[in-house]
Design a protein around this motif. Structure first.
Motif, PDB file in Angstrom:
ATOM      1  N   ARG A  48      49.571 -43.853   6.238  1.00 10.81           N
ATOM      2  CA  ARG A  48      48.466 -44.053   5.499  1.00 10.81           C
ATOM      3  C   ARG A  48      47.279 -44.708   6.203  1.00 10.81           C
ATOM      4  O   ARG A  48      46.130 -44.710   5.813  1.00 10.81           O
ATOM      5  N   ALA A  49      47.592 -45.259   7.343  1.00  5.53           N
ATOM      6  CA  ALA A  49      46.399 -45.685   8.194  1.00  5.53           C
ATOM      7  C   ALA A  49      45.511 -44.485   8.769  1.00  5.53           C
ATOM      8  O   ALA A  49      45.914 -43.778   9.598  1.00  5.53           O
ATOM      9  N   LYS A  50      44.288 -44.659   8.366  1.00  2.70           N
ATOM     10  CA  LYS A  50      43.105 -43.745   8.701  1.00  2.70           C
ATOM     11  C   LYS A  50      42.193 -44.277   9.396  1.00  2.70           C
ATOM     12  O   LYS A  50      41.460 -43.206  10.044  1.00  2.70           O
ATOM     13  N   MET A  51      41.897 -45.400   9.459  1.00  2.00           N
ATOM     14  CA  MET A  51      40.837 -45.844  10.370  1.00  2.00           C
ATOM     15  C   MET A  51      40.959 -47.244  10.666  1.00  2.00           C
ATOM     16  O   MET A  51      41.829 -48.065   9.950  1.00  2.00           O
ATOM     17  N   GLY A  52      40.411 -47.763  11.610  1.00  2.00           N
ATOM     18  CA  GLY A  52      40.353 -49.222  11.859  1.00  2.00           C
ATOM     19  C   GLY A  52      39.355 -49.756  12.953  1.00  2.00           C
ATOM     20  O   GLY A  52      38.782 -48.788  13.654  1.00  2.00           O
ATOM     21  N   THR A  53      39.445 -50.897  13.344  1.00  2.00           N
ATOM     22  CA  THR A  53      38.619 -51.179  14.413  1.00  2.00           C
ATOM     23  C   THR A  53      39.318 -52.459  15.328  1.00  2.00           C
ATOM     24  O   THR A  53      40.128 -53.327  14.721  1.00  2.00           O
ATOM     25  N   ILE A  54      39.239 -52.309  16.397  1.00  2.00           N
ATOM     26  CA  ILE A  54      40.012 -53.416  17.553  1.00  2.00           C
ATOM     27  C   ILE A  54      38.937 -53.973  18.083  1.00  2.00           C
ATOM     28  O   ILE A  54      37.888 -53.141  18.834  1.00  2.00           O
ATOM     29  N   SER A  55      38.811 -55.275  18.362  1.00  2.00           N
ATOM     30  CA  SER A  55      37.774 -55.880  18.890  1.00  2.00           C
ATOM     31  C   SER A  55      38.405 -57.206  19.707  1.00  2.00           C
ATOM     32  O   SER A  55      39.409 -57.899  19.169  1.00  2.00           O
ATOM     33  N   THR A  56      37.577 -57.451  20.859  1.00  2.00           N
ATOM     34  CA  THR A  56      38.051 -58.810  21.635  1.00  2.00           C
ATOM     35  C   THR A  56      37.447 -59.974  21.278  1.00  2.00           C
ATOM     36  O   THR A  56      37.481 -61.089  21.860  1.00  2.00           O
ATOM     37  N   ASP A  57      36.291 -59.653  20.243  1.00  2.00           N
ATOM     38  CA  ASP A  57      35.336 -60.699  20.307  1.00  2.00           C
ATOM     39  C   ASP A  57      35.934 -62.180  19.641  1.00  2.00           C
ATOM     40  O   ASP A  57      35.088 -63.093  20.256  1.00  2.00           O
ATOM     41  N   GLN A  58      36.810 -62.363  19.071  1.00  2.00           N
ATOM     42  CA  GLN A  58      37.353 -63.465  18.598  1.00  2.00           C
ATOM     43  C   GLN A  58      38.705 -64.070  19.360  1.00  2.00           C
ATOM     44  O   GLN A  58      39.284 -64.854  18.921  1.00  2.00           O
ATOM     45  N   ILE A  59      38.917 -63.155  20.366  1.00  2.00           N
ATOM     46  CA  ILE A  59      40.331 -63.363  21.246  1.00  2.00           C
ATOM     47  C   ILE A  59      39.830 -64.383  22.365  1.00  2.00           C
ATOM     48  O   ILE A  59      38.753 -64.292  22.945  1.00  2.00           O
ATOM     49  N   HIS A  60      40.531 -65.361  22.380  1.00  2.00           N
ATOM     50  CA  HIS A  60      40.424 -66.323  23.774  1.00  2.00           C
ATOM     51  C   HIS A  60      40.197 -65.577  24.917  1.00  2.00           C
ATOM     52  O   HIS A  60      40.828 -64.649  25.309  1.00  2.00           O
ATOM     53  N   ILE A  61      39.314 -66.028  25.784  1.00  2.00           N
ATOM     54  CA  ILE A  61      38.891 -65.439  26.956  1.00  2.00           C
ATOM     55  C   ILE A  61      40.210 -65.062  27.831  1.00  2.00           C
ATOM     56  O   ILE A  61      40.555 -64.029  28.429  1.00  2.00           O
ATOM     57  N   GLY A  62      41.007 -66.135  28.098  1.00  2.00           N
ATOM     58  CA  GLY A  62      42.341 -65.936  28.701  1.00  2.00           C
ATOM     59  C   GLY A  62      43.131 -64.815  28.486  1.00  2.00           C
ATOM     60  O   GLY A  62      44.273 -64.661  29.104  1.00  2.00           O
ATOM     61  N   ARG A  63      43.061 -64.413  27.124  1.00  2.00           N
ATOM     62  CA  ARG A  63      43.989 -63.705  26.599  1.00  2.00           C
ATOM     63  C   ARG A  63      43.611 -62.252  26.193  1.00  2.00           C
ATOM     64  O   ARG A  63      44.366 -61.342  25.838  1.00  2.00           O
ATOM     65  N   ARG A  64      42.427 -62.178  26.673  1.00  2.00           N
ATOM     66  CA  ARG A  64      41.586 -60.676  26.184  1.00  2.00           C
ATOM     67  C   ARG A  64      42.488 -59.545  26.938  1.00  2.00           C
ATOM     68  O   ARG A  64      42.525 -58.403  26.223  1.00  2.00           O
ATOM     69  N   GLY A  65      42.820 -59.785  28.088  1.00  2.00           N
ATOM     70  CA  GLY A  65      43.182 -58.674  28.946  1.00  2.00           C
ATOM     71  C   GLY A  65      44.624 -58.209  28.166  1.00  2.00           C
ATOM     72  O   GLY A  65      44.639 -57.063  28.235  1.00  2.00           O
ATOM     73  N   ARG A  66      45.525 -59.063  28.139  1.00  2.00           N
ATOM     74  CA  ARG A  66      46.620 -58.782  27.579  1.00  2.00           C
ATOM     75  C   ARG A  66      46.621 -58.164  26.137  1.00  2.00           C
ATOM     76  O   ARG A  66      47.363 -57.206  25.751  1.00  2.00           O
ATOM     77  N   PHE A  67      45.588 -58.758  25.281  1.00  2.00           N
ATOM     78  CA  PHE A  67      45.367 -58.324  23.980  1.00  2.00           C
ATOM     79  C   PHE A  67      45.085 -57.040  23.693  1.00  2.00           C
ATOM     80  O   PHE A  67      45.531 -55.848  23.390  1.00  2.00           O
ATOM     81  N   TRP A  68      43.951 -56.649  24.916  1.00  2.00           N
ATOM     82  CA  TRP A  68      43.262 -55.132  25.220  1.00  2.00           C
ATOM     83  C   TRP A  68      44.390 -54.193  25.328  1.00  2.00           C
ATOM     84  O   TRP A  68      44.439 -53.084  25.080  1.00  2.00           O
ATOM     85  N   GLU A  69      45.296 -54.680  26.435  1.00  2.00           N
ATOM     86  CA  GLU A  69      46.369 -53.742  27.121  1.00  2.00           C
ATOM     87  C   GLU A  69      47.502 -53.331  25.887  1.00  2.00           C
ATOM     88  O   GLU A  69      47.645 -52.183  25.979  1.00  2.00           O
ATOM     89  N   GLU A  70      47.720 -54.350  24.983  1.00  2.00           N
ATOM     90  CA  GLU A  70      48.768 -53.994  24.376  1.00  2.00           C
ATOM     91  C   GLU A  70      48.055 -53.180  23.053  1.00  2.00           C
ATOM     92  O   GLU A  70      49.002 -52.566  22.335  1.00  2.00           O
ATOM     93  N   ALA A  71      46.821 -53.681  22.644  1.00  2.00           N
ATOM     94  CA  ALA A  71      46.346 -52.836  21.507  1.00  2.00           C
ATOM     95  C   ALA A  71      46.137 -51.270  21.814  1.00  2.00           C
ATOM     96  O   ALA A  71      46.149 -50.575  20.969  1.00  2.00           O
TER      97      ALA A  71
END
Length: 347
Positions: A29-52
């Motif tokens: 059912r998922a047709k669209m979405g947004t992924i953003s690092t805006d509110q992710i802690h700086i030290g965790r953005r790399g891992r978040f982005w990789e997994e996302a």
């Protein structure tokens, strides 16, 4: 795929990347979405982005030069089975390695349309630098690397492999070969993809199928034109074949029966031609297989997360049949035993 979810503030009681999103995001059912690092802690953005991006596209690793300055945002939506994305980010290296590739997986074809900044794609022994107005393609069935040395924006189109089988018999001919999106057949494709990404008019199933079919026709024309720009030089053909063979070997390192004979058969080569390919690099097929296995073993032996796993288990997992032979080969290549290697890492 991701549903229409913005990333939220990450607290310490929550994993860097909420695994509960994955089941929802991969829903049909998922047709669209947004992924953003805006509110992710700086030290965790790399891992978040990789997994996302691994969940949205294919499994990759991401290396970030400056975590403080890094940011990433993807607006994506689906048209039929095709995923269209508008990606904005900055300095990073995205790599799909042999360990990420599963022969039985879908391994989609991906095409990038550069809007801002520059990017570099490396695959099949070639390197393509893409600037605004240029297009490049890569195949997730084989290792590739994308490098960005500054802020960039690109549109990405992700195709299920089966959709391109009739139009693209040999992807090695067109991967990492940039072509113009402002002239020739590429200009129609470039313009059409821009309109699809920006308008997101895919609610009606009939319209979605029509748009998808049009996209495939324009892509087929552009890729055919690119593949006919002249025969590859012998050196290019050889480099492409060698790259394909190496990708096969890397994807099957854990198979203890992997050998020059099985590799030649899988790649449609004679043993003589296979040996010739590696002779030009001053090595042998067996040496490449063993050295690549040893490199993977060393990575896991030195990985602090793998300290609970025995060295013999690691060796067996990467295709070595005999622990004593593995230890001798490891010492010969790296100048220390596997145990010494792990001990150094512990200190």
């Amino acid at each position: 795929m991701f549903s229409a979810i913005e990333s939220t503030e990450l607290d310490k009681s929550r994993p860097v990347y909420d695994s509960s999103w994955v089941a929802l995001n991969k829903s049909a059912r998922a047709k669209m979405g947004t992924i953003s690092t805006d509110q992710i802690h700086i030290g965790r953005r790399g891992r978040f982005w990789e997994e996302a991006i691994s969940d949205l596209y294919t499994k990759t690793t991401v290396a970030i030069e400056n975590p403080v300055q890094f940011y990433g945002r993807i607006n994506w939506h689906k048209i039929g089975d095709v995923v269209l994305s508008d990606i904005r980010s900055t300095c990073s290296v995205v790599a799909r390695e042999s360990r990420h590739i599963r022969p039985s997986g879908d391994n989609p074809i991906q095409i990038n349309f550069q809007l801002e900044g520059t990017g570099t794609v490396l695959q099949d022994g070639r390197e393509a630098v893409t600037r605004p107005g240029e297009v490049t393609m890569y195949d997730s069935a084989r290792p590739y690397e994308m490098r960005f040395d500054g802020p960039f924006r690109q549109l990405s189109v992700d195709f299920p492999r089966a959709m391109l089988q009739d139009r693209l018999k040999c992807s090695e001919r067109v991967t990492a070969r940039g072509f113009s999106g402002t002239s020739g057949p590429g200009r129609f494709l470039y313009s059409y993809v821009q309109s699809l990404v920006m308008e997101k008019n895919d609610d009606d199933l009939l319209i979605a199928n029509y748009l998808q079919d049009n996209l495939m026709e324009l892509l087929g024309i552009a890729l055919f034109s690119l593949s006919q720009t002249g025969p590859l030089q012998d050196s290019d053909t050889k480099a492409s074949t060698l790259s394909r063979v190496k990708a096969h070997i890397r994807a099957h390192l854990s198979d203890a029966t992997l050998s020059p004979a099985t590799t030649a058969k899988a790649q449609g080569l004679s043993l003589r031609n296979l040996y010739y390919l590696f002779e030009s690099e001053g090595t042998t097929v067996w040496r490449f297989i063993q050295d690549t296995r040893l490199d993977q073993c060393r990575k896991e032996i030195e990985d602090t997360r793998m300290f609970g796993r025995s060295i013999s288990d690691i060796a067996l997992a990467w295709g070595f049949k005999d622990s004593a032979h593995f230890s001798r080969a490891f010492r010969s290549r790296f100048g220390l035993t596997p145990r010494e290697c792990r001990a150094v890492r512990r200190t």
